[in-house]
Design a protein around this motif. Structure first.
Motif, PDB file in Angstrom:
ATOM      1  N   ASP A  35      25.385  59.146  28.928  1.00 52.35           N
ATOM      2  CA  ASP A  35      24.343  59.018  30.068  1.00 52.35           C
ATOM      3  C   ASP A  35      23.045  58.663  29.258  1.00 52.35           C
ATOM      4  OD1 ASP A  35      21.941  60.144  31.723  1.00 52.35           O
ATOM      5  OD2 ASP A  35      23.469  60.261  32.951  1.00 52.35           O
ATOM      6  N   ILE A  36      22.500  57.734  29.557  1.00 56.80           N
ATOM      7  CA  ILE A  36      21.252  57.130  28.951  1.00 56.80           C
ATOM      8  C   ILE A  36      20.228  57.292  29.901  1.00 56.80           C
ATOM      9  CG2 ILE A  36      20.117  55.170  27.773  1.00 56.80           C
ATOM     10  CD1 ILE A  36      22.734  54.330  26.886  1.00 56.80           C
ATOM     11  N   GLU A  37      19.396  58.247  30.112  1.00 58.47           N
ATOM     12  CA  GLU A  37      18.184  58.431  30.936  1.00 58.47           C
ATOM     13  C   GLU A  37      18.881  58.108  32.487  1.00 58.47           C
ATOM     14  OE1 GLU A  37      14.607  56.492  30.096  1.00 58.47           O
ATOM     15  OE2 GLU A  37      14.944  57.104  27.830  1.00 58.47           O
ATOM     16  N   GLY A  38      19.955  58.755  32.803  1.00 60.64           N
ATOM     17  CA  GLY A  38      20.441  58.646  34.028  1.00 60.64           C
ATOM     18  C   GLY A  38      21.367  57.487  34.356  1.00 60.64           C
ATOM     19  N   VAL A  39      21.517  56.768  33.429  1.00 64.33           N
ATOM     20  CA  VAL A  39      22.386  55.567  33.568  1.00 64.33           C
ATOM     21  C   VAL A  39      23.555  55.574  32.890  1.00 64.33           C
ATOM     22  CG1 VAL A  39      22.770  52.910  33.023  1.00 64.33           C
ATOM     23  CG2 VAL A  39      20.547  53.983  33.697  1.00 64.33           C
ATOM     24  N   ARG A  40      24.797  55.846  33.501  1.00 61.37           N
ATOM     25  CA  ARG A  40      26.242  56.011  33.046  1.00 61.37           C
ATOM     26  C   ARG A  40      26.564  54.951  32.236  1.00 61.37           C
ATOM     27  NH1 ARG A  40      29.199  57.854  38.202  1.00 61.37           N
ATOM     28  NH2 ARG A  40      28.073  56.191  38.796  1.00 61.37           N
ATOM     29  N   THR A  41      26.695  55.015  30.971  1.00 63.79           N
ATOM     30  CA  THR A  41      26.734  53.463  30.213  1.00 63.79           C
ATOM     31  C   THR A  41      28.063  53.695  29.404  1.00 63.79           C
ATOM     32  OG1 THR A  41      24.564  53.519  29.925  1.00 63.79           O
ATOM     33  CG2 THR A  41      25.916  52.049  28.298  1.00 63.79           C
ATOM     34  N   SER A  42      29.014  52.595  29.468  1.00 62.42           N
ATOM     35  CA  SER A  42      30.235  52.503  28.897  1.00 62.42           C
ATOM     36  C   SER A  42      30.261  51.335  27.755  1.00 62.42           C
ATOM     37  CB  SER A  42      31.569  52.266  29.872  1.00 62.42           C
ATOM     38  OG  SER A  42      31.483  53.735  30.542  1.00 62.42           O
ATOM     39  N   TYR A  70      36.916  41.948  22.578  1.00 62.54           N
ATOM     40  CA  TYR A  70      38.483  41.834  22.740  1.00 62.54           C
ATOM     41  C   TYR A  70      38.917  42.526  24.149  1.00 62.54           C
ATOM     42  CZ  TYR A  70      43.075  41.972  21.825  1.00 62.54           C
ATOM     43  OH  TYR A  70      44.763  41.604  22.015  1.00 62.54           O
ATOM     44  N   ASP A  71      37.961  43.645  24.490  1.00 62.18           N
ATOM     45  CA  ASP A  71      38.349  44.465  25.668  1.00 62.18           C
ATOM     46  C   ASP A  71      38.192  43.777  26.759  1.00 62.18           C
ATOM     47  OD1 ASP A  71      38.971  46.727  24.177  1.00 62.18           O
ATOM     48  OD2 ASP A  71      36.737  47.370  24.151  1.00 62.18           O
ATOM     49  N   LEU A  72      37.498  42.577  26.804  1.00 60.78           N
ATOM     50  CA  LEU A  72      37.334  41.996  28.309  1.00 60.78           C
ATOM     51  C   LEU A  72      38.574  41.351  28.977  1.00 60.78           C
ATOM     52  CD1 LEU A  72      34.177  40.003  27.597  1.00 60.78           C
ATOM     53  CD2 LEU A  72      34.218  41.699  29.078  1.00 60.78           C
ATOM     54  N   ARG A  73      39.742  41.039  27.864  1.00 58.43           N
ATOM     55  CA  ARG A  73      40.779  40.708  28.322  1.00 58.43           C
ATOM     56  C   ARG A  73      41.442  41.385  29.099  1.00 58.43           C
ATOM     57  NH1 ARG A  73      40.463  38.394  22.834  1.00 58.43           N
ATOM     58  NH2 ARG A  73      40.263  36.183  23.049  1.00 58.43           N
ATOM     59  N   PHE A  74      41.278  42.828  29.062  1.00 54.05           N
ATOM     60  CA  PHE A  74      42.191  43.841  29.714  1.00 54.05           C
ATOM     61  C   PHE A  74      41.307  44.526  30.775  1.00 54.05           C
ATOM     62  CE2 PHE A  74      43.241  43.378  25.423  1.00 54.05           C
ATOM     63  CZ  PHE A  74      44.885  42.775  25.526  1.00 54.05           C
ATOM     64  N   ALA A  75      41.213  44.014  32.042  1.00 50.97           N
ATOM     65  CA  ALA A  75      40.468  44.405  33.013  1.00 50.97           C
ATOM     66  C   ALA A  75      40.845  45.734  33.585  1.00 50.97           C
ATOM     67  CB  ALA A  75      40.760  43.488  34.402  1.00 50.97           C
ATOM     68  N   ASP A  76      41.949  46.182  33.257  1.00 47.66           N
ATOM     69  CA  ASP A  76      42.364  47.933  33.545  1.00 47.66           C
ATOM     70  C   ASP A  76      41.361  48.920  33.129  1.00 47.66           C
ATOM     71  OD1 ASP A  76      44.045  46.628  31.426  1.00 47.66           O
ATOM     72  OD2 ASP A  76      45.154  48.280  31.727  1.00 47.66           O
ATOM     73  N   GLU A  77      41.079  48.371  31.597  1.00 50.96           N
ATOM     74  CA  GLU A  77      40.162  49.257  31.007  1.00 50.96           C
ATOM     75  C   GLU A  77      38.879  49.599  31.691  1.00 50.96           C
ATOM     76  OE1 GLU A  77      41.356  51.089  28.403  1.00 50.96           O
ATOM     77  OE2 GLU A  77      43.202  50.094  28.579  1.00 50.96           O
ATOM     78  N   PHE A  78      38.205  48.456  32.103  1.00 50.19           N
ATOM     79  CA  PHE A  78      37.080  48.594  32.904  1.00 50.19           C
ATOM     80  C   PHE A  78      37.463  49.285  34.354  1.00 50.19           C
ATOM     81  CE2 PHE A  78      36.511  45.433  29.483  1.00 50.19           C
ATOM     82  CZ  PHE A  78      35.023  45.542  29.344  1.00 50.19           C
ATOM     83  N   TRP A  79      38.540  48.882  35.094  1.00 48.62           N
ATOM     84  CA  TRP A  79      38.549  49.515  36.318  1.00 48.62           C
ATOM     85  C   TRP A  79      38.961  51.015  36.052  1.00 48.62           C
ATOM     86  CZ3 TRP A  79      43.479  45.936  37.363  1.00 48.62           C
ATOM     87  CH2 TRP A  79      43.187  44.710  37.457  1.00 48.62           C
ATOM     88  N   ALA A  80      39.431  51.558  35.052  1.00 41.91           N
ATOM     89  CA  ALA A  80      39.553  53.039  34.757  1.00 41.91           C
ATOM     90  C   ALA A  80      38.080  53.462  34.777  1.00 41.91           C
ATOM     91  CB  ALA A  80      40.481  53.343  33.648  1.00 41.91           C
ATOM     92  N   LEU A  81      37.248  53.001  34.270  1.00 46.63           N
ATOM     93  CA  LEU A  81      35.769  53.589  34.168  1.00 46.63           C
ATOM     94  C   LEU A  81      34.804  53.392  35.458  1.00 46.63           C
ATOM     95  CD1 LEU A  81      35.271  53.313  30.350  1.00 46.63           C
ATOM     96  CD2 LEU A  81      35.918  55.377  31.541  1.00 46.63           C
ATOM     97  N   ALA A  82      35.472  52.423  36.462  1.00 53.28           N
ATOM     98  CA  ALA A  82      34.330  51.895  37.311  1.00 53.28           C
ATOM     99  C   ALA A  82      33.632  53.076  38.283  1.00 53.28           C
ATOM    100  CB  ALA A  82      35.193  50.746  38.048  1.00 53.28           C
ATOM    101  N   GLN A  83      34.469  53.807  38.420  1.00 53.52           N
ATOM    102  CA  GLN A  83      34.197  55.047  39.299  1.00 53.52           C
ATOM    103  C   GLN A  83      33.084  56.083  38.544  1.00 53.52           C
ATOM    104  OE1 GLN A  83      34.258  55.061  42.843  1.00 53.52           O
ATOM    105  NE2 GLN A  83      35.472  53.361  42.127  1.00 53.52           N
ATOM    106  N   THR A  84      32.839  56.030  37.371  1.00 52.13           N
ATOM    107  CA  THR A  84      32.052  56.962  36.545  1.00 52.13           C
ATOM    108  C   THR A  84      31.088  56.103  35.738  1.00 52.13           C
ATOM    109  OG1 THR A  84      33.788  56.962  34.749  1.00 52.13           O
ATOM    110  CG2 THR A  84      33.937  58.613  36.557  1.00 52.13           C
ATOM    111  N   THR A  85      30.703  54.920  35.788  1.00 47.80           N
ATOM    112  CA  THR A  85      29.818  54.096  34.887  1.00 47.80           C
ATOM    113  C   THR A  85      29.051  53.182  35.800  1.00 47.80           C
ATOM    114  OG1 THR A  85      29.858  53.132  32.814  1.00 47.80           O
ATOM    115  CG2 THR A  85      31.123  52.049  34.391  1.00 47.80           C
ATOM    116  N   ASP A  86      27.939  53.034  35.282  1.00 44.90           N
ATOM    117  CA  ASP A  86      26.899  52.174  36.044  1.00 44.90           C
ATOM    118  C   ASP A  86      26.692  50.887  35.309  1.00 44.90           C
ATOM    119  OD1 ASP A  86      26.326  54.054  38.174  1.00 44.90           O
ATOM    120  OD2 ASP A  86      25.064  55.150  36.453  1.00 44.90           O
ATOM    121  N   LEU A  87      26.757  50.914  34.011  1.00 41.45           N
ATOM    122  CA  LEU A  87      26.518  49.916  33.165  1.00 41.45           C
ATOM    123  C   LEU A  87      27.739  49.655  32.081  1.00 41.45           C
ATOM    124  CD1 LEU A  87      24.411  47.717  31.874  1.00 41.45           C
ATOM    125  CD2 LEU A  87      23.618  49.713  30.394  1.00 41.45           C
ATOM    126  N   TYR A  88      28.122  48.452  31.850  1.00 42.77           N
ATOM    127  CA  TYR A  88      28.990  48.083  30.603  1.00 42.77           C
ATOM    128  C   TYR A  88      28.215  47.401  29.592  1.00 42.77           C
ATOM    129  CZ  TYR A  88      32.984  48.563  33.909  1.00 42.77           C
ATOM    130  OH  TYR A  88      33.928  49.275  34.922  1.00 42.77           O
TER     131      TYR A  88
END
Length: 69
Positions: free
Chosen positions: A4-11, A16-34
């Motif tokens: 949490d950076i000043e109220g922004v949930r940041t992951s 290399y991770d960009l190729r694996f959408a499921d890694e991003f999907w897994a955090l979508a509900q708990t993050t505001d910013l990648y």
């Protein structure tokens, strides 16, 4: 890693991770910013940018990216 950076949930990811959408999907509900730094070759930079846009759109989050020229 998600912090949490000043109220922004940041992951944080690496390029290399960009190729694996499921890694991003897994955090979508708990993050505001990648955050995704990278050092992709110039020849594939357009592909990298397309993946960044896709992760932002499909997860409805902001994406900050940085790359070495």
């Amino acid at each position: 890693l998600t912090v949490d950076i000043e109220g922004v949930r940041t992951s944080f990811f690496v390029c290399y991770d960009l190729r694996f959408a499921d890694e991003f999907w897994a955090l979508a509900q708990t993050t505001d910013l990648y955050v995704v730094p990278a050092n992709w070759p110039e020849a594939r930079r357009v592909h990298w940018q397309a993946l960044l846009h896709a992760r932002a759109i499909e997860n409805q989050v902001y994406v900050v990216f940085a790359y070495h020229l």
